[in-house]
Structure formats: structure tokens, C-alpha cells
Motif scaffolding. Structure first.
Motif, PDB file in Angstrom:
ATOM      1  N   GLN A   1       0.810  -1.239   0.000  1.00 44.61           N
ATOM      2  CA  GLN A   1       0.000   0.000   0.000  1.00 44.61           C
ATOM      3  C   GLN A   1       0.836   1.278   0.000  1.00 44.61           C
ATOM      4  N   VAL A   2       2.154   1.134  -0.204  1.00 46.29           N
ATOM      5  CA  VAL A   2       3.039   2.302  -0.205  1.00 46.29           C
ATOM      6  C   VAL A   2       4.051   2.147  -1.339  1.00 46.29           C
ATOM      7  N   LEU A   3       4.311   3.241  -2.057  1.00 44.24           N
ATOM      8  CA  LEU A   3       5.370   3.237  -3.089  1.00 44.24           C
ATOM      9  C   LEU A   3       6.134   4.558  -3.028  1.00 44.24           C
TER      10      LEU A   3
ATOM     11  N   VAL B   1      13.200  20.061   1.284  1.00 44.30           N
ATOM     12  CA  VAL B   1      14.139  19.385   0.385  1.00 44.30           C
ATOM     13  C   VAL B   1      13.552  19.281  -1.033  1.00 44.30           C
ATOM     14  N   PRO B   2      13.156  20.420  -1.622  1.00 41.04           N
ATOM     15  CA  PRO B   2      12.553  20.308  -2.962  1.00 41.04           C
ATOM     16  C   PRO B   2      13.532  19.742  -3.987  1.00 41.04           C
ATOM     17  N   GLY B   3      14.815  19.904  -3.739  1.00 40.52           N
ATOM     18  CA  GLY B   3      15.801  19.394  -4.697  1.00 40.52           C
ATOM     19  C   GLY B   3      16.090  17.911  -4.530  1.00 40.52           C
ATOM     20  N   MET B   4      15.619  17.318  -3.448  1.00 42.27           N
ATOM     21  CA  MET B   4      15.932  15.901  -3.225  1.00 42.27           C
ATOM     22  C   MET B   4      15.009  15.011  -4.051  1.00 42.27           C
ATOM     23  N   ARG B   5      13.824  15.512  -4.365  1.00 41.06           N
ATOM     24  CA  ARG B   5      12.815  14.775  -5.128  1.00 41.06           C
ATOM     25  C   ARG B   5      12.419  13.494  -4.394  1.00 41.06           C
ATOM     26  N   SER B   6      11.654  13.659  -3.355  1.00 42.51           N
ATOM     27  CA  SER B   6      11.237  12.490  -2.589  1.00 42.51           C
ATOM     28  C   SER B   6       9.826  12.646  -2.042  1.00 42.51           C
ATOM     29  N   GLY B   7       9.044  11.623  -2.262  1.00 44.35           N
ATOM     30  CA  GLY B   7       7.701  11.567  -1.707  1.00 44.35           C
ATOM     31  C   GLY B   7       7.239  10.129  -1.726  1.00 44.35           C
ATOM     32  N   PHE B   8       5.972   9.913  -1.425  1.00 47.90           N
ATOM     33  CA  PHE B   8       5.444   8.562  -1.611  1.00 47.90           C
ATOM     34  C   PHE B   8       3.963   8.634  -1.927  1.00 47.90           C
ATOM     35  N   VAL B   9       3.468   7.541  -2.480  1.00 48.39           N
ATOM     36  CA  VAL B   9       2.032   7.414  -2.690  1.00 48.39           C
ATOM     37  C   VAL B   9       1.558   6.251  -1.828  1.00 48.39           C
TER      38      VAL B   9
END
Ligand SMILES: Cc1ncc(COP(=O)(O)O)c(C=O)c1O
Length: 399
Positions: free
Chosen positions: A91-93, A247-255
Motif C-alpha cells: 500500500q506504499v510506493l 528538500v525540494p531538490g531531493m525529489r522524494s515523496g510517496f504514494v
């Protein structure tokens, strides 16, 4: 060439550049931008340290599905923040920031062979939704944010004929540019519609940690849980470290959400080739596991908004939003483009005309007559910008 590319609209900042092309800013003032919503508070030390400690990861291809430790950290955060238990395996990516994921998601879920495939977008809206819908071969259907509902959307105004062809609905809560948080009643209505018509909900929640009320914003997963939708069917939420952890430059999140949809999304992503770097994964684990830096960041925004909002409220129709780092203000006279242009010329301050963030639908542009101000710079600079805006509006009144 893909003919759908021709349907893309110029990005708002491109239009702003054109608007300012003939403007000579008053050089008596130093330039201040309230235009771009790019976080500018400092990146926390713990993230930098975790990045530096993980350089060994560069020697390996990372798996698209992400490391179990990262997925566990994301699920752990969801549990602490929303009280919802997720299965980290299904349920997480991880995603490389929510922007690419919001785009790629439409490419995964939209069936363009269906007649009149439709994607519902709030209006005004984060511009990626529109491009994602168009390039997926669907037509966007814009629904105006309603000032009388704290800028939330009234799902009840959308006709049945639109719902029957809708495949995907983008929700933005807290909203960009309005800062509005969607209340439980609206979620319940949307869930009921999704059950009835079978569309997927993509809930963009990247501003969830920057809020101004005591209570943290309600999230989609939390709303589904409260509504008893344990399977999270047809719901995927998008979240990000960019704003939460600067950290907008790190490019990290999840769905996170519907396991069946995420399985297909993973398949798409495997071919798309968008695995998150192992170094970034390590730094993301550190960021999701720490809340102290998030609270400190929120405090900075709260102090900044407390200083700036009352100043601007003296001359503009504006108030503290529920959340986000934007002020969404109505301008006197209602000419948002003219306001932005003349403010730039006279006071060297950039704001974004609201009409650039919205589309004309049902005969009107719900962003017209408003401006978006991103309070991302340090407080002092934002206060200085506010002082100039006050002088600008007072000068225009007297002039
Ligand atoms: C509403 C909204 N969603 C998503 C994003 C994308 O953020 P990121 O890709 O950094 O997670 C932004 C960025 O400004 C945004 O305003």
C-alpha cells in the motif's frame, strides 16, 4: 510527434515572464519574489547527514518498489500522523517527488479508449493535473473552488453526465493556491460518488504539514478510514518531503492507498524507469522518522503568516488559509494581471496572477481578480514585500 503535446498550455511562469517582458522594475527597490512556491527554509541537518552517509548506495541500481525500510518509514509516518495502518509491502510506493507521480498516475489509470475519458481537476489548480490528463488522452473537466465554501469544491455541481465518463479526480488538499483543507463531509460525498461511478481519486496532499490551526489537516487516508473504507478502494494519496522537510531538490515523496492500483502503478513505473536513488531513500527514511524539524518549520511559517497576513488584510481581501504557504488574495479592481504587472514596475515584487492558475470554464475564470503570494522567503523579506504591496495599493487608490 505526439499530437497531444500541442494541447499543453504554457506554464504560468512562462506567462508571467511574458507579462513582465515589457516592464522595467523600479530599481530603487531590491527584487523580492512571492511568485514561485519553492520552499526556502533550511534543509535539516539530519537529512544532509543521512545523505552523506549513504553514498555507497550509488554503486547499485535501486529497485523501483523502494527498500522495505523506506516503505516501513512511510507507513510508520502515516500511522503516527493519520492513525491509519498500511501494509508497507502493498500500500506504499516511493516516488521522486509528488509532481512526477501525479503525472505518471494519470498515464497509469486513464483508459483513453473509453469514449470521452474525463479527468476532474479543481480550478484553480496545480498545473500538472491538466497536462497529465491531456497527455493520457483524457479531457480535463474543471470545477471551480467556491469562495463561499472556504474555497472547497462543491462536488454536487458536477452533472451526472460528467461523472459517468470520469475516470480520475484530482483532489488538492490543502489546496494550491487556496490553502483550503477539504472537510470530512466533502470526502464522504466524493467517496460515495466514486463508489457509484467507479472513478479513482488522486489526493495531492503535499502541503499537509504546513498548517495554521490547532488541528492538523484531515488527509484522504484518514477520511477513508473514518468513513469505514478499510480497503482504500480507488483512493491513492500523494505526499512529499519537499515542503515538509525543505528538500525540494531531493525529489522524494510517496504514494499510498489502494493496493490493486499501486500494483499497476509499480508496473508502469518499472518501465518508466523512475526508481528513487538509494541515497535519497536513506535520507528520506531519516526525514519521515523525525517530526521535530517539521514542527520547527511549521512554527517559522506560522510566525511569518502572523506577521504578513494582517498587513495585507488592510488593503486586500485576504485571510489566513487553513494550510499551505500561500496567500490567495482578491485585488481591488479585480485585474490580477494588471496588479502583478504594476506592482512589479513600481515596487519590484513578483506575485502570480490567479487567472494564470485557472481555466475559464462555465464562462468564468475562478482565479481572475486574485493573486497568489508564496511566503517562502524569510519573514523579514516577506514583511518588506507586504509593506510595498500596502504602499502600492494605497498609492493606486490615491493616484
Ligand atoms: C499542489 C502541489 N502538488 C505537488 C507539487 C509537487 O511537489 P514535489 O514534486 O516537490 O513533491 C507541488 C509543488 O509545488 C504543488 O504545489
Amino acid at each position: 510527434m505526439n499530437p497531444l503535446l500541442a494541447s499543453l498550455q504554457p506554464y504560468p511562469f512562462e506567462r508571467l515572464k511574458q507579462l513582465f517582458a515589457s516592464v522595467t522594475p523600479n530599481s530603487a527597490y531590491r527584487f523580492i519574489s512571492l511568485g514561485i512556491g519553492e520552499p526556502r527554509h533550511a534543509t535539516p541537518r539530519l537529512v544532509l547527514d543521512a545523505l552523506a552517509a549513504a553514498t555507497g548506495e550509488l554503486a547499485m541500481y535501486p529497485p523501483t518498489v523502494g527498500s522495505p525500510a523506506l516503505r516501513q518509514a512511510c507507513a510508520g509516518w502515516v500511522k503516527r500522523r493519520y492513525g491509519v495502518a498500511l501494509d508497507p509491502a502493498t500500500q506504499v510506493l516511493p516516488v521522486n517527488g509528488s509532481r512526477e507521480a501525479l503525472f505518471a498516475f494519470a498515464q497509469t489509470v486513464v483508459d483513453s479508449s473509453a469514449s470521452h475519458a474525463t479527468v476532474i481537476c479543481p480550478n484553480p489548480f496545480y498545473q500538472i493535473y491538466e497536462g497529465a490528463a491531456l497527455l493520457a488522452g483524457a479531457k480535463p473537466y474543471y470545477v471551480a473552488s467556491d469562495p463561499s465554501r472556504n474555497f472547497n469544491i462543491n462536488w454536487g455541481v458536477i452533472p451526472d453526465t460528467v461523472w459517468t465518463r470520469t475516470q480520475l479526480v484530482y483532489v488538492c488538499s490543502p489546496g494550491n493556491p487556496t490553502g483550503a483543507v477539504m472537510p470530512m463531509g466533502d470526502w464522504e460525498r466524493l467517496f460515495a460518488l466514486s463508489r457509484r461511478y467507479g472513478f479513482v481519486i488522486a489526493s495531492d496532499e503535499c502541503y499537509s504539514e504546513i498548517y495554521f490551526r490547532d488541528e492538523a489537516p484531515l488527509g484522504g487516508l484518514e477520511a477513508a478510514d473514518k468513513a469505514g473504507l478499510a480497503s482504500l478502494k480507488n483512493l491513492v494519496v500523494f505526499t512529499s518531503l519537499s515542503k515538509r522537510s525543505n528538500v525540494p531538490g531531493m525529489r522524494s515523496g510517496f504514494v499510498a492507498g489502494d493496493a490493486g492500483i499501486l500494483k499497476q502503478f509499480l508496473l508502469y513505473r518499472t518501465y518508466h524507469g523512475c526508481a528513487m536513488s538509494g541515497m535519497v531513500q536513506a535520507a528520506s527514511i531519516a526525514a519521515w522518522n523525525d517530526e521535530a524539524h517539521v514542527a520547527a518549520n511549521r512554527d517559522l511559517y506560522r510566525r511569518k503568516f502572523a506577521a504578513v497576513t494582517p498587513m495585507l488584510a488592510e488593503v486586500l481581501d485576504v485571510r489566513l488559509p487553513d494550510a499551505s504557504f500561500y496567500l490567495w488574495a482578491a485585488v481591488p479592481g479585480g485585474d490580477d494581471e494588471g496588479f502583478a504587472r504594476d506592482l512589479m514596475a513600481q515596487y519590484n515584487v513578483t506575485v502570480l496572477p490567479g487567472s494564470y492558475l485557472a481555466r475559464t470554464a462555465e464562462g468564468s475564470n475562478p482565479g481572475a481578480g486574485r493573486i497568489r503570494m508564496a511566503l517562502v522567503a524569510e519573514t523579514e523579506e516577506c514583511v518588506e514585500a507586504a509593506r510595498r504591496i500596502v504602499a502600492f495599493v494605497k498609492g493606486a487608490k490615491n493616484g
